[in-house]
Each structure stands twice: as structure tokens, then as C-alpha cells.
Write an enzyme that holds these catalytic residues in place. Structure first.
Site, short mmCIF file in Angstrom:
data_model
loop_
_atom_site.label_atom_id
_atom_site.label_comp_id
_atom_site.label_asym_id
_atom_site.label_seq_id
_atom_site.Cartn_x
_atom_site.Cartn_y
_atom_site.Cartn_z
N THR A 117 43.56 84.75 -20.37
CA THR A 117 43.49 83.83 -19.24
C THR A 117 43.11 82.42 -19.68
OG1 THR A 117 42.13 83.30 -17.30
CG2 THR A 117 41.14 84.73 -18.91
N TYR A 142 33.65 86.56 -16.53
CA TYR A 142 35.06 86.99 -16.58
C TYR A 142 35.75 86.39 -17.80
CZ TYR A 142 40.07 86.92 -15.59
OH TYR A 142 41.43 87.01 -15.71
N1 LIG Z 1 46.38 86.97 -11.38
C1 LIG Z 1 46.10 85.93 -12.15
O1 LIG Z 1 46.23 84.76 -11.73
C2 LIG Z 1 45.64 86.13 -13.58
C3 LIG Z 1 45.35 85.00 -14.36
C4 LIG Z 1 44.93 85.19 -15.68
C5 LIG Z 1 44.83 86.48 -16.21
N2 LIG Z 1 45.09 87.56 -15.42
C6 LIG Z 1 44.94 88.91 -16.01
O2 LIG Z 1 46.09 89.69 -15.73
C7 LIG Z 1 45.74 91.06 -15.58
C8 LIG Z 1 46.35 91.59 -14.30
O3 LIG Z 1 45.89 90.82 -13.19
P1 LIG Z 1 46.38 91.09 -11.70
O4 LIG Z 1 46.35 89.78 -10.98
O5 LIG Z 1 47.64 91.87 -11.71
O6 LIG Z 1 45.18 91.97 -11.15
P2 LIG Z 1 45.19 93.28 -10.25
O7 LIG Z 1 43.78 93.52 -9.85
O8 LIG Z 1 46.22 93.19 -9.19
O9 LIG Z 1 45.67 94.39 -11.29
C9 LIG Z 1 44.80 95.04 -12.18
C10 LIG Z 1 45.22 96.51 -12.20
O10 LIG Z 1 44.44 97.20 -13.17
C11 LIG Z 1 43.89 98.39 -12.62
N3 LIG Z 1 42.67 98.66 -13.36
C12 LIG Z 1 41.55 97.88 -13.45
N4 LIG Z 1 40.68 98.44 -14.30
C13 LIG Z 1 41.26 99.58 -14.78
C14 LIG Z 1 40.86 100.58 -15.70
N5 LIG Z 1 39.68 100.52 -16.32
N6 LIG Z 1 41.72 101.60 -15.97
C15 LIG Z 1 42.91 101.67 -15.33
N7 LIG Z 1 43.35 100.77 -14.45
C16 LIG Z 1 42.53 99.73 -14.18
C17 LIG Z 1 43.71 98.08 -11.14
O11 LIG Z 1 43.69 99.24 -10.32
C18 LIG Z 1 44.95 97.21 -10.87
O12 LIG Z 1 46.06 98.02 -10.53
C19 LIG Z 1 44.21 91.11 -15.61
O13 LIG Z 1 43.81 91.57 -16.88
C20 LIG Z 1 43.79 89.67 -15.40
O14 LIG Z 1 42.57 89.38 -16.05
C21 LIG Z 1 45.49 87.43 -14.13
#
Ligand SMILES: NC(=O)c1ccc[n+]([C@@H]2O[C@H](COP(=O)([O-])OP(=O)(O)OC[C@H]3O[C@@H](n4cnc5c(N)ncnc54)[C@H](O)[C@@H]3O)[C@@H](O)[C@H]2O)c1
Length: 344
Positions: A117, A142
Site C-alpha cells: 500500500t 496498518y
Molecule cells: N482497497 C484499497 O484501496 C487498498 C489499498 C492498498 C492496499 N490494499 C490491500 O489490498 C488487499 C485487499 O484489499 P480489499 O480492499 O480487497 O479488502 P477486503 O477487506 O475487501 O478484502 C480482504 C479479504 O481478505 C479476507 N481475509 C482477511 N484476513 C484473512 C485471513 N487471515 N485469512 C483468510 N482471509 C482473510 C477477507 O474476508 C476479505 O475477503 C489488502 O491486503 C489491502 O491491505 C487495498
């Protein structure tokens, strides 16, 4: 190839699953459904309900499937929650990734793509688009939990036989243009999601934190990247690693910034709905301007964005939000039926 997508039931992961299937790959998903939804996983993917910190389920997955690479999205992503319960964030984002990594290495997996991120940069020193070589000064647990994972990946790739690409996402937004996936979390705090909810009357207006920054209209400027372009960068990273590319950390953004007011006005224009915009004080830790320098992803990964217009991002996000509103109050089977009608 057979790809293991962790967190494949979440916002970005569910788009990734569709993109991999569209590209002809076999897809296996592991997700504990803490924020994701079972119905969000494309039917053609093999689904395991479980935690990436659970060695037993991981060993089962590696035994039952011939996995070529892992794309690791699973994690916890709400910044204020990470401040309130940092150990939970270090546990899930760093500790569970350590378990995933060691089990994967034991199983002979050679390629890993990791969701990092822009939060690893914290507040950049100047207003230039930020390069991967900038100082890393995350300002909350985070961002620190993600930076620790990057460090763990770097050290492990030097010691063991695997390579990785860590992609530092900027502000991910929008939804699948075919209407198959979108941001569905009720607790999402992303500006564009919140603005779409306001446009559809699901919330009372939108708060704008800080209107006196040194930017064109005084509000914070960010780099919004369409989720489909982001998952396309992962496909490129997969090609890159498969071709023997060295481990890499690369920004994923467009290199173009929009202010909070730009985004809100675009949502009002595209939706044809006005909503209240409330001016609030700055929040601590919010930078004036955070925009990516995406040169590395463009040159080394040969990534070419195709959805890079704010209006298009807003149109797809609004379309998905309307669908969520339509099914609101109906049971999950109704939603599944509606979505399978689209899938066919
Ligand atoms: N959305 C953004 O703007 C953004 C920006 C930077 C980085 N990210 C990174 O991208 C990734 C996905 O983000 P997102 O927006 O899709 O979030 P999200 O919360 O929609 O998806 C995360 C998924 O991971 C699953 N999960 C969490 N912990 C888990 C575990 N220990 N075991 C199994 N499943 C688990 C959740 O149930 C969910 O389905 C994350 O790692 C986040 O840090 C997202």
C-alpha cells in the site's frame, strides 16, 4: 497456471479471480470471510473457507492443487481499526503472512504477489509523484504491518528459493465494467464508495476533512486507480515472475491526482444527484498530496492502464452501488441469483 488467491472473496480479490479466469488460469481461493462474501467469488474458482494463518488448511490446499503462484490479498485494511487494535493488525497482516509464506516455501511455491500500500510512504516530503525509493515512514499500524511484510518478503527471497512482486496500491476504486464484482463492504471508508452511497441516498452527505491544504481547491489530492487496471498489473506481475523476473516492489497508481472535491463533483455529475458536502477540520496524518510515480510498473512490468478516467471509475462504482441498493433487504440467495444472471 493454477493460482492461489488469498482474500479472493474481498473487493480487489474478487476482481482478480474474474481476471485470472478470463485469462484462462485455474483459480483456487482461500478466504475466512471476515469482510468478504462467498457469493462474490466467481463460481468457476475452487473455494476453501479458512484462514491464511492456518497451516492445516494451507497444507490441504497445496496437497490438493498444483499451485504455481500465490496472489496474497487477505488482510485487514481499516486504518482507524489498526490504531485501536494494532496487535490484531500485526497478527493478521504480518503474522499470518509469515505462516502463509513459510508453508508456501515448504510446498515449493516459487512466485508470490503481495498487496502492499501507499500507506508505507506516510506523508511524502514534497509534492512530487512518489517513487518506490522514497523514504518509508508509515504513520499508522496498518501501514507498518504492511511494511513489515515487505521487509519479511525481501529477507526471505534472499534466503529461500522464491521471488515476489510487492505492489503498492494507491487509492483503489471503481468496479468491474461487466458488473460482475464491486466494493460491497458496509464498513468501507473509501471516499468514492462513501460518495456513491450519498448520491444514492444511503447516507447523509459526505464529510471533507481539510479544506486549507496547499492544493488547487484546498482539499487533499490522491491518485485513484480503477480496480480492473490494478488487477491487470497483477497479471503482468505474474507474467514477469514466470519469465524469471527478479523480486520487485512497484507502485500502482496513474500518476495523476484528483482532489476530494474533484471526486465529489464527478460523482454528483455522473449520478445527477446532489448531496451535502460538509467541510471539516484536517485529520492528523492526512497528507496534502499523495500521487504515484508509476514508471516502474509501466516499464518493468509493461503495465498499460486502460480504465484511467475518473468519470469511468465513478460510473462503474455507481452502477455497482445501485445493484447493492436494489438487493438491499433481500436474502443472499436473491443476490446470488441476480449475479448469476449476469455471469451467464
Ligand atoms: N482497497 C484499497 O484501496 C487498498 C489499498 C492498498 C492496499 N490494499 C490491500 O489490498 C488487499 C485487499 O484489499 P480489499 O480492499 O480487497 O479488502 P477486503 O477487506 O475487501 O478484502 C480482504 C479479504 O481478505 C479476507 N481475509 C482477511 N484476513 C484473512 C485471513 N487471515 N485469512 C483468510 N482471509 C482473510 C477477507 O474476508 C476479505 O475477503 C489488502 O491486503 C489491502 O491491505 C487495498
Amino acid at each position: 497456471m493454477a493460482i492461489l488467491v488469498t482474500g479472493g472473496a474481498g473487493y480487489i480479490g474478487s476482481h482478480m479471480v474474474w481476471a485470472l479466469l478470463d485469462a484462462g488460469h485455474e483459480v483456487v481461493v482461500v478466504d475466512r470471510l471476515s469482510t468478504g462474501f462467498r457469493w462474490a467469488v466467481a463460481p468457476a474458482a475452487r473455494f476453501y473457507l479458512g484462514d491464511v494463518g492456518d497451516v492445516v488448511i494451507l497444507e490441504q490446499i497445496f496437497a490438493e492443487n498444483s499451485i504455481d503462484a500465490i496472489i496474497h490479498f487477505a488482510g485487514s485494511i481499516v486504518v482507524p481499526d489498526s490504531v485501536g487494535d494494532p496487535l490484531d493488525y500485526y497478527d493478521n497482516n504480518t503474522g499470518n503472512t509469515r505462516t502463509l509464506l513459510s508453508t508456501a516455501i515448504r510446498a515449493g511455491i516459487k512466485n508470490v504477489i503481495f498487496s502492499s500500500t501507499a500507506a508505507v510512504y506516510g506523508t511524502p516530503d514534497d509534492c512530487l509523484p512518489v517513487k518506490e525509493t522514497a523514504l518509508l515512514r508509515p504513520e499508522n499500524p496498518y501501514g507498518r504491518s504492511k511494511l513489515m511484510t515487505e521487509i519479511m518478503l525481501r529477507d526471505s527471497a534472499l534466503a529461500y528459493d522464491f521471488r515476489y512482486v510487492a505492489l503498492r496500491y494507491f487509492n483503489v476504486a471503481g468496479a468491474d465494467a461487466h458488473g460482475r464484482a464491486g466494493q460491497s463492504s458496509k464498513r468501507a471508508t473509501h471516499l468514492l464508495k462513501v460518495a456513491c452511497e450519498a448520491a444514492l441516498g444511503e447516507r447523509q452527505g459526505v464529510d471533507v476533512y481539510g479544506t486549507d491544504y496547499d492544493t488547487s481547491d484546498g482539499t487533499g489530492v490522491r491518485d485513484y486507480i480503477h480496480v480492473s487496471d490494478l488487477v491487470a498489473a497483477h497479471l503482468k506481475a505474474l507474467d514477469y515472475l514466470s519469465a524469471g523476473g527478479a523480486s520487485l516492489v512497484a507502485n500502482c497508481g496513474y500518476g495523476e491526482g484528483y482532489s476530494v472535491l474533484d471526486v465529489l463533483k464527478t460523482v454528483q455529475k455522473v449520478s445527477g444527484r446532489r448531496f451535502e458536502i460538509r467541510r471539516r477540520d484536517r485529520r492528523p496524518g492526512d497528507a496534502a498530496y499523495v500521487v504515484a510515480d508509476p514508471s516502474l510498473a509501466r516499464t518493468v512490468l509493461d503495465w498499460v492502464p486502460t480504465h484511467d478516467s475518473l468519470e469511468h471509475i465513478v460510473e462503474t462504482a455507481l452502477k455497482w452501488e445501485r445493484r447493492l441498493v436494489e438487493v438491499e433487504g433481500q436474502d443472499i440467495e436473491a443476490l446470488r441469483k441476480r449475479l448469476s444472471a449476469i455471469w451467464q
